[in-house]
Structure formats: structure tokens, C-alpha cells
Design a protein around this motif. Structure first.
Motif, PDB file in Angstrom:
ATOM      1  N   ARG A 147       0.796  -1.227   0.000  1.00 31.13           N
ATOM      2  CA  ARG A 147       0.000   0.000   0.000  1.00 31.13           C
ATOM      3  C   ARG A 147       0.827   1.274   0.000  1.00 31.13           C
ATOM      4  NH1 ARG A 147      -5.390  -0.587   1.506  1.00 31.13           N
ATOM      5  NH2 ARG A 147      -6.020  -2.722   2.013  1.00 31.13           N
ATOM      6  N   GLU A 148       2.068   1.195   0.437  1.00 28.99           N
ATOM      7  CA  GLU A 148       2.897   2.394   0.562  1.00 28.99           C
ATOM      8  C   GLU A 148       3.988   2.384  -0.502  1.00 28.99           C
ATOM      9  OE1 GLU A 148       2.205   4.813   2.594  1.00 28.99           O
ATOM     10  OE2 GLU A 148       0.555   3.707   3.574  1.00 28.99           O
ATOM     11  N   ALA A 177      11.512   7.096  -4.506  1.00 23.47           N
ATOM     12  CA  ALA A 177      10.380   6.963  -3.585  1.00 23.47           C
ATOM     13  C   ALA A 177      10.119   5.507  -3.209  1.00 23.47           C
ATOM     14  CB  ALA A 177       9.120   7.564  -4.202  1.00 23.47           C
ATOM     15  N   CYS A 178      10.636   4.581  -4.012  1.00 23.95           N
ATOM     16  CA  CYS A 178      10.356   3.162  -3.803  1.00 23.95           C
ATOM     17  C   CYS A 178      11.425   2.487  -2.931  1.00 23.95           C
ATOM     18  CB  CYS A 178      10.278   2.435  -5.147  1.00 23.95           C
ATOM     19  SG  CYS A 178       8.820   2.855  -6.121  1.00 23.95           S
ATOM     20  N   ALA A 197       4.966 -10.402  -7.456  1.00 22.78           N
ATOM     21  CA  ALA A 197       6.382 -10.448  -7.080  1.00 22.78           C
ATOM     22  C   ALA A 197       6.974  -9.048  -6.966  1.00 22.78           C
ATOM     23  CB  ALA A 197       7.172 -11.273  -8.096  1.00 22.78           C
ATOM     24  N   ILE A 198       6.545  -8.142  -7.861  1.00 23.12           N
ATOM     25  CA  ILE A 198       6.892  -6.728  -7.747  1.00 23.12           C
ATOM     26  C   ILE A 198       5.596  -5.930  -7.822  1.00 23.12           C
ATOM     27  CG2 ILE A 198       9.169  -7.133  -8.761  1.00 23.12           C
ATOM     28  CD1 ILE A 198       8.218  -5.739 -11.291  1.00 23.12           C
ATOM     29  N   ASP A 199       5.704  -4.613  -7.643  1.00 18.49           N
ATOM     30  CA  ASP A 199       4.500  -3.801  -7.474  1.00 18.49           C
ATOM     31  C   ASP A 199       4.235  -2.818  -8.597  1.00 18.49           C
ATOM     32  OD1 ASP A 199       4.333  -4.889  -4.712  1.00 18.49           O
ATOM     33  OD2 ASP A 199       6.138  -3.668  -4.442  1.00 18.49           O
ATOM     34  N   LEU A 200       5.286  -2.424  -9.336  1.00 22.63           N
ATOM     35  CA  LEU A 200       5.160  -1.424 -10.385  1.00 22.63           C
ATOM     36  C   LEU A 200       6.082  -1.767 -11.549  1.00 22.63           C
ATOM     37  CD1 LEU A 200       5.493   1.712  -8.097  1.00 22.63           C
ATOM     38  CD2 LEU A 200       3.421   1.184  -9.412  1.00 22.63           C
ATOM     39  N   ALA A 201       5.609  -1.519 -12.768  1.00 23.24           N
ATOM     40  CA  ALA A 201       6.449  -1.620 -13.962  1.00 23.24           C
ATOM     41  C   ALA A 201       6.094  -0.444 -14.857  1.00 23.24           C
ATOM     42  CB  ALA A 201       6.218  -2.930 -14.693  1.00 23.24           C
ATOM     43  N   ASN A 243      -0.124  -2.720  -8.821  1.00 21.81           N
ATOM     44  CA  ASN A 243      -1.084  -3.499  -8.038  1.00 21.81           C
ATOM     45  C   ASN A 243      -2.378  -2.731  -7.809  1.00 21.81           C
ATOM     46  OD1 ASN A 243      -0.409  -1.584  -6.126  1.00 21.81           O
ATOM     47  ND2 ASN A 243       0.358  -3.042  -4.603  1.00 21.81           N
ATOM     48  N   GLY A 244      -2.491  -1.559  -8.374  1.00 22.83           N
ATOM     49  CA  GLY A 244      -3.695  -0.738  -8.254  1.00 22.83           C
ATOM     50  C   GLY A 244      -3.607   0.262  -7.124  1.00 22.83           C
ATOM     51  N   GLN A 245      -3.149  -0.177  -5.982  1.00 25.13           N
ATOM     52  CA  GLN A 245      -3.105   0.691  -4.807  1.00 25.13           C
ATOM     53  C   GLN A 245      -2.030   1.777  -4.917  1.00 25.13           C
ATOM     54  OE1 GLN A 245      -4.051  -1.482  -1.006  1.00 25.13           O
ATOM     55  NE2 GLN A 245      -3.358  -3.222  -2.210  1.00 25.13           N
ATOM     56  N   LEU A 246      -1.013   1.541  -5.733  1.00 29.02           N
ATOM     57  CA  LEU A 246       0.092   2.485  -5.868  1.00 29.02           C
ATOM     58  C   LEU A 246       0.022   3.291  -7.159  1.00 29.02           C
ATOM     59  CD1 LEU A 246       2.923   0.012  -4.812  1.00 29.02           C
ATOM     60  CD2 LEU A 246       1.850   1.749  -3.369  1.00 29.02           C
ATOM     61  N   HIS A 247      -1.001   3.081  -7.943  1.00 33.22           N
ATOM     62  CA  HIS A 247      -1.012   3.595  -9.294  1.00 33.22           C
ATOM     63  C   HIS A 247      -1.012   5.130  -9.345  1.00 33.22           C
ATOM     64  CE1 HIS A 247      -1.347   2.057 -13.448  1.00 33.22           C
ATOM     65  NE2 HIS A 247      -1.798   3.275 -13.712  1.00 33.22           N
TER      66      HIS A 247
END
Length: 255
Positions: A147-148, A177-178, A197-201, A243-247
Motif C-alpha cells: 500500500r505504501e 520513492a520506492c 512479485a513486484i508492485d510497479l512496472a 497493483n492498483g493501490q500504488l497507481h
């Protein structure tokens, strides 16, 4: 045969060709006008897939990286015979065939097959996102619950493209920031987002065939896929999977 079943069959056809030509000593490599490489395997895969589609779905449009075509308002198969050709020709196993069915401008079926990695991912609208290892039992996949942004793991394809096509500073702002960053690149990073496995691409420059299959996979895995302006389109020239939450936070940092 359903559209998803056909897409999976097309991936089998492609894998038989690419697995045979990977690390072949007589692999023929040429350069396209944009200076990107193309191998004899790229051409053979697209031709073989088009042949099957001409028989099984003769009324559908086919748009591929190597032989051309444009996806219109109806049904269109969007093909990347080998995504990660630079890896393929150097003997690096991170490459895949991408097959998508687009209907009404939106991807509804996607298959990403990476035989050298022993992995395949697929999805269809309303049917969830799935993966299998070495042809084993399919497993349903989903995005992470991070989420963060400070806990996020981000990937891109090539840092240099940010200077040319968007802003190197904006991507580094996201990286800073990541929690962690890598350059898994191409299809693989988006699949890693889909399986949590990861959160952003993030990618500042893509072609439609690079991400049509990716969009439906990420969305069916519970994530979000847009271009860098926030439009949920595979054909706008850039890409952000999350993942949607970080978009929204990522879009803001990318400017």
C-alpha cells in the motif's frame, strides 16, 4: 475452440519454433529501419501464427510486429512473436511470445509464453489471470497488497529510454520513492506485477503488441494498467502496470 483455447494453442505453435531457434548457431539476425533487431525466429513465429488464425478465425484482423496490420474497432489479434529479441539473440532466456485478442479496442484475451524461463501466463476477461511452470498445473495469480510507495518494488526496461521519450528525472523520482528497483524489462516485469512479485512496472515507450496481452493479464490479476497519462489503453505509446493501490502515486511521481 474458445478464443482463449486458441490463444494457448497459438502459444504452443510459437514455442515449438522459438525453443528450437534459441541459441542456434545459425540464427539469422537483421536490423529493421528503426535499428531494432529481428531474427529468423521472429518472422517464422508470426507467419506460423498467422497461418493458424487464417484457418481458425478468417474474419478477424491480425496485427503483428513483423508483418504489420492495424487493430480496428472490431476483433483483432495483436502479436509480438518475440518480445525481448535482444535477449533472444544474445542467449538470455528472458523473452516471450505475446498473443492478445482485442475486441472493440480493449484486450479481452492475453497469453504470454516464455519457454526458456519455463513459464506461461494467460488471462481472459472475467476469467482471472493464471500462470503455469514447465507446463504444470495452472495457478491463479494476483497482484501484491503493498500500500505504501516506500515499500514498493519497481522495474523498467531501459533507463536511457526515459531521457529520450519522457523524463529521466521523473523515473528517478519514482525510483527514489520506492523501496527497491530493477530493470527486469519487457514483458517479464509486467508479469511479475501480475503475480505479485513486484508492485510497479513503468515504460516511457512501448508498441501496442508489447502490452496488449499485458493489459488484460494485469487487470484480471486485480491490478491496474494505463499509459503514463492514466488512460487505460494499450495503444497510447507508454505503460504503467501496478497493483492498483500504488497507481495514482506512481503517476504523480512520473509527472
Amino acid at each position: 475452440m474458445t478464443d482463449l483455447e486458441l490463444a494457448l494453442h497459438l502459444a504452443d505453435v510459437a514455442d515449438a519454433i522459438t525453443a528450437d531457434r534459441f541459441r542456434a548457431r545459425d540464427l539469422a539476425v537483421d536490423r529493421k529501419p528503426d535499428r531494432t533487431p529481428v531474427t529468423d525466429a521472429d518472422l517464422a513465429v508470426e507467419d506460423a501464427v498467422r497461418e493458424v488464425l487464417a484457418e481458425r478465425r478468417p474474419d478477424d484482423v491480425v496485427a503483428g510486429e513483423e508483418r504489420g496490420g492495424t487493430a480496428g474497432p472490431g476483433r483483432a489479434w495483436v502479436l509480438d512473436p518475440i518480445d525481448g529479441t535482444k535477449n533472444f539473440l544474445r542467449g538470455v532466456p528472458a523473452w516471450a511470445t505475446l498473443i492478445a485478442l482485442v475486441d472493440g479496442g480493449r484486450p479481452v484475451v492475453g497469453v504470454i509464453s516464455a519457454p526458456a524461463l519455463g513459464k506461461r501466463w494467460w488471462a481472459a476477461s472475467g476469467a482471472g489471470a493464471w500462470a503455469s511452470v514447465a507446463g504444470g498445473e495452472p495457478e491463479r495469480i494476483s497482484v501484491s497488497g503493498v500500500r505504501e510507495i516506500s515499500d514498493a518494488y519497481v522495474s523498467t526496461t531501459h533507463l536511457g529510454t526515459w531521457s529520450q521519450h519522457h523524463s529521466r528525472e521523473s523515473y528517478l523520482r519514482l525510483v527514489d520513492a520506492c523501496w527497491e528497483n530493477r530493470a527486469f524489462g519487457d514483458f517479464w516485469q509486467h508479469c511479475l506485477v501480475a503475480e505479485g512479485a513486484i508492485d510497479l512496472a513503468a515504460e516511457p515507450i512501448v508498441n501496442p503488441w508489447d502490452v496488449a496481452a499485458v493489459q488484460v493479464l494485469v487487470e484480471e490479476a486485480g491490478g491496474r494498467f494505463t499509459d503514463l497519462s492514466g488512460a487505460a489503453r494499450y495503444d497510447r505509446g507508454s505503460a504503467l502496470s501496478s497493483n492498483g493501490q500504488l497507481h495514482e502515486t506512481a503517476l504523480g511521481l512520473l509527472g
